[in-house]
Design a protein around this motif. Structure first.
Motif, PDB file in Angstrom:
ATOM      1  N   UNK A  26       0.959  -1.009   0.110  1.00 32.60           N
ATOM      2  CA  UNK A  26      -0.008  -0.036  -0.253  1.00 32.60           C
ATOM      3  C   UNK A  26       0.859   1.274   0.082  1.00 32.60           C
ATOM      4  N   UNK A  27       0.820   2.202  -0.923  1.00 34.30           N
ATOM      5  CA  UNK A  27       1.476   3.280  -0.941  1.00 34.30           C
ATOM      6  C   UNK A  27       1.087   4.394   0.253  1.00 34.30           C
ATOM      7  N   UNK A  28       2.173   5.042   0.611  1.00 34.67           N
ATOM      8  CA  UNK A  28       1.915   6.177   1.445  1.00 34.67           C
ATOM      9  C   UNK A  28       0.807   7.147   1.158  1.00 34.67           C
ATOM     10  N   UNK A  29       0.799   7.259  -0.258  1.00 32.93           N
ATOM     11  CA  UNK A  29      -0.080   8.458  -0.369  1.00 32.93           C
ATOM     12  C   UNK A  29      -1.479   7.763  -0.413  1.00 32.93           C
ATOM     13  N   UNK A  30      -1.772   6.668  -0.613  1.00 35.62           N
ATOM     14  CA  UNK A  30      -3.057   6.135  -0.510  1.00 35.62           C
ATOM     15  C   UNK A  30      -3.311   5.904   1.037  1.00 35.62           C
ATOM     16  N   UNK A  31      -2.505   5.769   1.944  1.00 38.11           N
ATOM     17  CA  UNK A  31      -2.777   5.869   3.400  1.00 38.11           C
ATOM     18  C   UNK A  31      -3.235   7.214   3.789  1.00 38.11           C
TER      19      UNK A  31
END
Length: 136
Positions: A26-31
């Motif tokens: 999971x990308x940091x941006x998604x989180x």
């Protein structure tokens, strides 16, 4: 005891990663988008979780973060302890604290020790899997 933003965000990140575990990394941006947490704040929390072996990260295309264990195997206590440092209700009970000169005569020491035990036991009894369950 008051849990800081860092501790609350660390829990939210771990729950988010658990809820999206089937999607790979999971990308940091998604989180940040799902949790409404600033990227700069996550950039401080995620490396701490990686260093502790709670999550793993991969750089580059398709990279991101994921849990290293099942959600049921993470207790809230270990995550908060990592993020907050010490959860002791008073300074004399903090890990590594110098022995209190007043401990022998302290009328409240047993109160603080009991509170500390109750809090730790409770936090260690709740898992990320428990927090994933939506309550109405």
């Amino acid at each position: 005891m008051k849990i800081s933003t860092r501790g609350r965000y660390a829990l939210r990140v771990m729950i988010d990663l658990a809820e999206h575990a089937g999607e790979g990394y999971t990308s940091m941006k998604s989180v940040t988008e799902r949790q409404n947490v600033s990227l700069k704040y996550l950039e401080k929390i995620l490396p701490q979780l990686v260093d502790a072996g709670m999550i793993e990260g991969v750089h580059g295309k398709g990279g991101g973060y994921r849990l290293t264990r099942e959600p049921k195997d993470y207790c809230v206590g270990e995550i908060l302890q990592l993020a907050e440092g010490d959860l002791a209700p008073v300074a004399c009970l903090e890990c590594g604290a110098e022995p209190c000169a007043n401990a022998g005569d302290c009328r409240t020491l047993s109160l603080w020790q009991g509170l500390d035990a109750v809090v730790k036991n409770y936090l260690d009894s709740v898992t990320i899997a428990d927090l994933m369950k939506k309550e109405n």
